[in-house]
Design a protein around this motif. Structure first.
Motif, short mmCIF file in Angstrom:
data_model
loop_
_atom_site.label_atom_id
_atom_site.label_comp_id
_atom_site.label_asym_id
_atom_site.label_seq_id
_atom_site.Cartn_x
_atom_site.Cartn_y
_atom_site.Cartn_z
N ARG A 160 0.84 -1.20 0.00
CA ARG A 160 0.00 0.00 0.00
C ARG A 160 0.87 1.26 0.00
NH1 ARG A 160 -2.95 3.89 2.55
NH2 ARG A 160 -5.23 3.86 2.29
N ARG B 111 -11.63 12.50 -0.77
CA ARG B 111 -11.05 11.16 -0.94
C ARG B 111 -10.79 10.51 0.41
NH1 ARG B 111 -10.96 6.29 -2.83
NH2 ARG B 111 -8.89 5.37 -2.82
N VAL B 112 -10.34 11.30 1.39
CA VAL B 112 -10.13 10.76 2.74
C VAL B 112 -11.43 10.14 3.24
CG1 VAL B 112 -9.67 11.36 5.15
CG2 VAL B 112 -8.24 12.32 3.33
N GLU C 75 -14.00 9.16 1.53
CA GLU C 75 -14.38 8.01 0.71
C GLU C 75 -13.64 6.75 1.17
OE1 GLU C 75 -14.50 6.71 -4.02
OE2 GLU C 75 -13.23 8.39 -3.40
N VAL C 76 -12.35 6.89 1.43
CA VAL C 76 -11.55 5.75 1.90
C VAL C 76 -12.08 5.24 3.24
CG1 VAL C 76 -9.24 5.07 2.73
CG2 VAL C 76 -9.48 6.40 0.62
N ASN D 172 -15.45 3.52 2.76
CA ASN D 172 -15.26 2.18 2.18
C ASN D 172 -14.79 1.19 3.22
OD1 ASN D 172 -15.97 3.12 -0.37
ND2 ASN D 172 -13.86 3.37 -1.06
N ALA D 173 -13.84 1.60 4.05
CA ALA D 173 -13.31 0.70 5.09
C ALA D 173 -14.40 0.34 6.10
CB ALA D 173 -12.11 1.34 5.79
N TRP E 139 -8.07 3.04 10.18
CA TRP E 139 -7.90 3.61 8.83
C TRP E 139 -7.58 5.09 8.88
CZ3 TRP E 139 -8.15 -1.24 8.06
CH2 TRP E 139 -7.87 -1.77 6.80
N VAL F 234 -4.47 6.55 7.02
CA VAL F 234 -4.62 7.62 6.03
C VAL F 234 -3.80 8.84 6.44
CG1 VAL F 234 -6.29 9.26 5.07
CG2 VAL F 234 -6.84 6.83 5.12
N SER G 1 -0.29 8.21 5.67
CA SER G 1 -0.09 8.28 4.22
C SER G 1 -0.02 9.73 3.75
CB SER G 1 -1.22 7.54 3.49
OG SER G 1 -1.24 6.18 3.85
#
Length: 101
Positions: free
Chosen positions: A34, A57-58, A60-61, A64-65, A83, A87, A90
């Motif tokens: 990843r 996007r944060v 969204e991630v 999703n998780a 997550w 994130v 990241s």
């Protein structure tokens, strides 16, 4: 990656612990993969002039998780916390490189 014995088929704690250790190694390897994608994101974001943090996007991630956690019988709040930390790590990794360029 190693094939795992299903938990219900582990005969004793030694075997169970070995499987957990193998699974932990697999998780670390997946996180390293990843991180490679995060490094590629830095390149693409730099080319496009995008910032490290893209709030939509944060979320969204994270969403999703949480959804995958619920489908897998895991606590979505626990997964969200993990997550968010992943994130944020990241984003910090991306931001360091983007600011250096």
């Amino acid at each position: 990656m190693t094939d795992l014995t299903p938990a219900q088929n582990c005969a004793d704690m030694t075997e169970l612990r070995t499987q957990i250790d193998d699974l932990d190694q697999m998780l670390v390897e997946l996180l390293a993969i990843r991180a490679g994608y995060i490094d590629r994101a830095v390149e693409l974001k730099s080319q496009n002039g995008w910032p490290a943090r893209i709030p939509a996007r944060v979320e969204e991630v994270i969403s999703n998780a949480r959804a995958k956690a619920g489908q897998s019988g895991l606590d979505p709040d626990l997964i969200e916390g993990l997550w968010r930390q992943l994130v944020e790590w990241s984003i910090a990794r991306e931001a360091r490189v983007i600011h250096e360029r």
